[in-house]
Design an enzyme around this catalytic site. Structure first.
Site, PDB file in Angstrom:
ATOM      1  N   GLY A 127      -5.319   4.685  -4.604  1.00 13.43           N
ATOM      2  CA  GLY A 127      -4.230   3.701  -4.400  1.00 13.43           C
ATOM      3  C   GLY A 127      -3.841   3.129  -5.456  1.00 13.43           C
ATOM      4  O   GLY A 127      -2.599   2.644  -6.224  1.00 13.43           O
ATOM      5  N   TYR A 154      -2.734  -6.796  -1.633  1.00 18.50           N
ATOM      6  CA  TYR A 154      -3.854  -6.232  -2.505  1.00 18.50           C
ATOM      7  C   TYR A 154      -3.245  -4.792  -2.979  1.00 18.50           C
ATOM      8  O   TYR A 154      -2.780  -3.962  -1.864  1.00 18.50           O
ATOM      9  CB  TYR A 154      -5.097  -5.801  -1.633  1.00 18.50           C
ATOM     10  CG  TYR A 154      -6.056  -5.195  -2.364  1.00 18.50           C
ATOM     11  CD1 TYR A 154      -7.023  -6.089  -3.015  1.00 18.50           C
ATOM     12  CD2 TYR A 154      -6.672  -3.726  -2.277  1.00 18.50           C
ATOM     13  CE1 TYR A 154      -8.195  -5.376  -3.828  1.00 18.50           C
ATOM     14  CE2 TYR A 154      -7.500  -3.355  -2.956  1.00 18.50           C
ATOM     15  CZ  TYR A 154      -8.146  -3.908  -3.894  1.00 18.50           C
ATOM     16  OH  TYR A 154      -9.344  -3.318  -4.642  1.00 18.50           O
ATOM     17  N   ASP A 245       4.393  -0.066  -1.055  1.00 12.87           N
ATOM     18  CA  ASP A 245       3.071   0.149  -1.107  1.00 12.87           C
ATOM     19  C   ASP A 245       2.630   0.748   0.149  1.00 12.87           C
ATOM     20  O   ASP A 245       2.394  -0.167   1.179  1.00 12.87           O
ATOM     21  CB  ASP A 245       2.244  -1.162  -1.848  1.00 12.87           C
ATOM     22  CG  ASP A 245       0.624  -0.389  -1.696  1.00 12.87           C
ATOM     23  OD1 ASP A 245       0.366   0.279  -1.000  1.00 12.87           O
ATOM     24  OD2 ASP A 245      -0.103  -1.215  -2.480  1.00 12.87           O
ATOM     25  N   GLU A 246       2.523   1.891   0.482  1.00 14.11           N
ATOM     26  CA  GLU A 246       2.004   2.430   2.015  1.00 14.11           C
ATOM     27  C   GLU A 246       0.762   3.095   1.897  1.00 14.11           C
ATOM     28  O   GLU A 246       0.417   4.011   2.478  1.00 14.11           O
ATOM     29  CB  GLU A 246       3.214   3.555   2.322  1.00 14.11           C
ATOM     30  CG  GLU A 246       4.625   2.934   2.557  1.00 14.11           C
ATOM     31  CD  GLU A 246       4.647   2.441   4.136  1.00 14.11           C
ATOM     32  OE1 GLU A 246       4.237   3.009   4.822  1.00 14.11           O
ATOM     33  OE2 GLU A 246       5.430   1.402   4.345  1.00 14.11           O
ATOM     34  N   VAL A 247       0.181   2.701   0.866  1.00 13.13           N
ATOM     35  CA  VAL A 247      -1.392   3.154   0.693  1.00 13.13           C
ATOM     36  C   VAL A 247      -2.231   3.040   1.927  1.00 13.13           C
ATOM     37  O   VAL A 247      -2.861   3.824   2.374  1.00 13.13           O
ATOM     38  CB  VAL A 247      -2.030   2.591  -0.615  1.00 13.13           C
ATOM     39  CG1 VAL A 247      -3.509   2.918  -0.551  1.00 13.13           C
ATOM     40  CG2 VAL A 247      -1.188   3.059  -1.823  1.00 13.13           C
ATOM     41  N   LYS A 248      -2.233   1.836   2.754  1.00 17.49           N
ATOM     42  CA  LYS A 248      -2.810   1.785   3.827  1.00 17.49           C
ATOM     43  C   LYS A 248      -2.065   1.772   5.059  1.00 17.49           C
ATOM     44  O   LYS A 248      -2.530   2.304   6.127  1.00 17.49           O
ATOM     45  CB  LYS A 248      -3.588   0.125   3.857  1.00 17.49           C
ATOM     46  CG  LYS A 248      -4.458  -0.213   4.585  1.00 17.49           C
ATOM     47  CD  LYS A 248      -5.342  -1.074   4.187  1.00 17.49           C
ATOM     48  CE  LYS A 248      -6.794  -1.280   4.915  1.00 17.49           C
ATOM     49  NZ  LYS A 248      -7.698  -2.567   4.429  1.00 17.49           N
ATOM     50  N   THR A 302      -7.768  13.438 -15.552  1.00 15.96           N
ATOM     51  CA  THR A 302      -8.063  14.780 -15.922  1.00 15.96           C
ATOM     52  C   THR A 302      -7.913  15.652 -14.336  1.00 15.96           C
ATOM     53  O   THR A 302      -7.414  16.511 -14.187  1.00 15.96           O
ATOM     54  CB  THR A 302      -9.330  14.978 -16.396  1.00 15.96           C
ATOM     55  OG1 THR A 302      -9.270  14.247 -17.539  1.00 15.96           O
ATOM     56  CG2 THR A 302      -9.455  16.333 -16.639  1.00 15.96           C
TER      57      THR A 302
END
Ligand SMILES: Cc1ncc(COP(=O)(O)O)c(C=O)c1O
Length: 445
Positions: A127, A154, A245-248, A302
């Site tokens: 994230g 966060y 932010d839809e990370v969580k 990478t």
């Protein structure tokens, strides 16, 4: 897996084995990546259970901070990873197309609603890099520098993403790269916040707003309806970009595919991570090519787009967003709320210390308070320590809020067992069964 008794006492022999495994970690793992609350030492896992070093089965109500949303070792993810690693198309998308990364990007463009006629997906590792890419895209596309984000937000643990987060690493160092606004939890606060947003945007130097549709690490805060759509309107009026932010909270966690769908808006950019990888490190950003196309070769990791991770993510997306899983999230979430409501209405010793249960789907926060109704961080730390002893893993956000985020695939039996262990742990913590010195080695956030 076997079903354990509801409140499994931690035997001294088990404690000794788990502590020995934990101590080995303490001798070799860097403190900078430790966010520890109790001596959890894990050697395996399946579905919604972790296997501790002693062989104890722990119900996982964290899902590794939601990164194991599919549940541990989901068979579809295991099969996809096994196939991909057995015939590995290199390890990177930087300098070659791979069938797995192309397929994942195609899936994401189908799945994630954003603005844009000609969209692209950035594939990353965490994230943190997804939000870094999003912030840089906002600045590059608008030629403006200022970012608006929210207190308690966060967005990442390193670099730019950390520097636009409302949760700072040290007091007084919050969000040097953003202007923080309060996150609204009531209609009145919403009006105030939207007024403030309009004032900030009118200055003409704001590239965009970075926001969570349910604020997770800030204490699992659910904003009133109209928050995200209000931000959308304000951004449109002033030529600023809206990044969700839809990370969580994304990918089924709140009972719908994306938490922002509750407000029926299309963001310019969506960032994803955690559960996306099915337990492997994968993140993504979805936006129009005008935001993600340039500068070419400016966001390079990478191992990004690694075909094994992409294969895991393709399988995970299918698990997380299918109708059966979404129905499970709704049903298990309702059961969780009902069990907690029953506890709060009971005369159990901890009931009056559980001030609030907030959230949606399988994303809930239990707010713990002292006798006077003030936030009680120590009680929260003791409760999760005790939950570990009783056989349930969960962590704390914003000091006094127990974050409950089991895998989206959790069974009814494990949901009930885990919830009972948590509620018993609150009782036991209030009753003084956790000696304060047990917490000394754990600094938490
Ligand atoms: C809403 C949100 N965004 C971004 C991040 C950062 O994700 P990661 O830790 O995978 O880099 C987190 C992590 O907790 C998060 O909760």
């Amino acid at each position: 897996m076997t079903t354990s008794p509801t409140h499994l006492p931690l035997a001294e022999s088990e404690r000794a084995v788990e502590l020995a495994a934990y101590d080995r970690d303490s001798d070799v793992i860097a403190g900078v990546e430790q966010l520890r609350f109790f001596p959890l030492a894990v050697c395996g896992g399946r579905d919604s259970r972790l296997i501790a070093a002693s062989g104890r089965e722990l119900i996982d109500f964290s899902a590794s901070w939601t990164a194991s949303g599919t549940g541990h070792a989901h068979p579809d993810v295991v099969a996809a990873v096994s196939d991909a690693i057995a015939d590995q198309a290199g390890a990177s998308v930087l300098s070659s197309a791979t069938s797995a990364s192309t397929q994942l990007a195609e899936q994401l463009l189908d799945l994630v609603p954003t603005r844009g006629d000609d969209r692209r997906a950035y594939l990353g590792l965490a994230g943190t890099d997804a939000n870094d890419v999003a912030v840089r895209a906002m600045r590059h596309a608008t030629g403006r520098h200022r970012i608006l984000s929210f207190t308690g937000s966060y967005h990442g643990g390193l670099g730019l993403s950390q520097q636009v987060s409302g949760i700072g690493i040290e007091p007084g160092t919050d969000a040097p790269e953003a202007t923080l606004l309060p996150y609204p939890t009531t209609e009145t606060k919403l009006t105030d916040v939207l007024t403030r947003v309009a004032v900030e945007l009118a200055r003409g130097d704001v590239a965009g707003i970075l926001v969570e549709a349910v604020q997770c690490d800030g204490g699992v805060l659910v904003p009133p309806n109209g928050f995200i759509s209000g931000l959308r309107e304000a951004c449109d009026e002033h030529g600023a970009l809206l990044v969700l932010d839809e990370v969580k909270a994304g990918l089924g966690r709140t009972g719908v595919r994306f938490a922002y769908e509750q407000d029926n808006v299309l963001p310019d950019v969506v960032t994803l991570g955690k559960a996306l990888g099915g337990g492997l490190p994968v993140s993504a950003v979805v936006a129009d090519v005008s935001l993600l196309g340039e500068p070419v070769a400016s966001a390079l990791l990478t191992a990004a787009g690694n075909p094994v991770s992409c294969a895991a993510a393709s399988a995970a997306i299918q698990v997380l967003t299918n109708e059966t899983t979404l129905a499970n999230v709704a049903a298990r979430g309702a059961e969780f709320r009902e069990l907690v409501a029953g506890y709060r209405a009971s005369d159990r010793i901890g009931a009056s210390h559980l001030a609030q249960c907030r959230g949606r789907g399988l994303l809930h926060g239990l707010e713990l308070v002292d006798r006077d109704g003030n936030p009680d961080d120590t009680l929260a730390a003791m409760a999760i320590y005790r939950a570990w002893e009783l056989g349930c893993v969960l962590y704390v956000v914003r000091g006094n809020v127990l974050e409950c985020t089991p895998p989206l695939t959790i069974s009814a039996a494990d949901l009930h067992l885990g919830t009972e262990r948590i509620l018993q742990a609150i009782d036991d913590a209030v009753a003084g069964l956790v000696p304060p010195e047990a917490l000394e080695a754990f600094s938490g956030w």
